[in-house]
Design a protein around this motif. Structure first.
Motif, mmCIF file in Angstrom:
data_model
loop_
_atom_site.group_PDB
_atom_site.id
_atom_site.type_symbol
_atom_site.label_atom_id
_atom_site.label_comp_id
_atom_site.label_asym_id
_atom_site.label_seq_id
_atom_site.Cartn_x
_atom_site.Cartn_y
_atom_site.Cartn_z
ATOM 1 N N MET A 39 49.839 27.177 114.503
ATOM 2 C CA MET A 39 49.566 27.949 113.293
ATOM 3 C C MET A 39 50.535 29.113 113.155
ATOM 4 N N ALA A 40 50.943 29.706 114.266
ATOM 5 C CA ALA A 40 51.859 30.847 114.214
ATOM 6 C C ALA A 40 53.197 30.440 113.611
ATOM 7 N N VAL A 41 53.661 29.242 113.935
ATOM 8 C CA VAL A 41 54.935 28.770 113.389
ATOM 9 C C VAL A 41 54.847 28.656 111.874
ATOM 10 N N HIS A 42 53.764 28.092 111.370
ATOM 11 C CA HIS A 42 53.614 27.923 109.925
ATOM 12 C C HIS A 42 53.356 29.254 109.227
ATOM 13 N N THR A 43 52.645 30.160 109.878
ATOM 14 C CA THR A 43 52.333 31.445 109.267
ATOM 15 C C THR A 43 53.599 32.281 109.094
ATOM 16 N N VAL A 44 54.460 32.278 110.091
ATOM 17 C CA VAL A 44 55.702 33.050 109.998
ATOM 18 C C VAL A 44 56.570 32.519 108.873
ATOM 19 N N ARG A 45 56.552 31.220 108.664
ATOM 20 C CA ARG A 45 57.391 30.621 107.631
ATOM 21 C C ARG A 45 56.823 30.838 106.232
ATOM 22 N N THR A 46 55.495 30.797 106.075
ATOM 23 C CA THR A 46 54.907 30.881 104.740
ATOM 24 C C THR A 46 54.548 32.300 104.317
ATOM 25 N N TYR A 47 54.438 33.243 105.245
ATOM 26 C CA TYR A 47 54.013 34.594 104.889
ATOM 27 C C TYR A 47 54.947 35.256 103.883
ATOM 28 N N PRO A 48 56.280 35.215 104.064
ATOM 29 C CA PRO A 48 57.145 35.851 103.044
ATOM 30 C C PRO A 48 57.001 35.210 101.666
#
Length: 66
Positions: A39-48
């Protein structure tokens, strides 16, 4: 005193059914850690992207309110 001991002992027995054994708990913890890592990988990518989209929506709302 013996009656109190049996009352406490027999009331605690059903609770042992809800507590998993340690070997199952380790697998559960490992699975949760793996899920959080993914989830951390996807969160870092989608947050911006989410932040940018939200700011555009707010800007549009503020310009319409003027």
């Amino acid at each position: 005193m013996l009656q109190l001991f049996f009352a406490v002992a027999f009331s605690a027995v059903p609770l042992t059914l809800y507590i998993p054994p340690i070997r199952s708990l380790n697998l559960f913890v490992e699975t949760i850690e793996d899920l959080l890592r993914q989830m951390a990988v996807h969160t870092v990518r989608t947050y911006p992207r989410i932040r940018f989209g939200f700011s555009r929506i707010l800007n549009n709302l503020l310009h319409l309110a003027r």
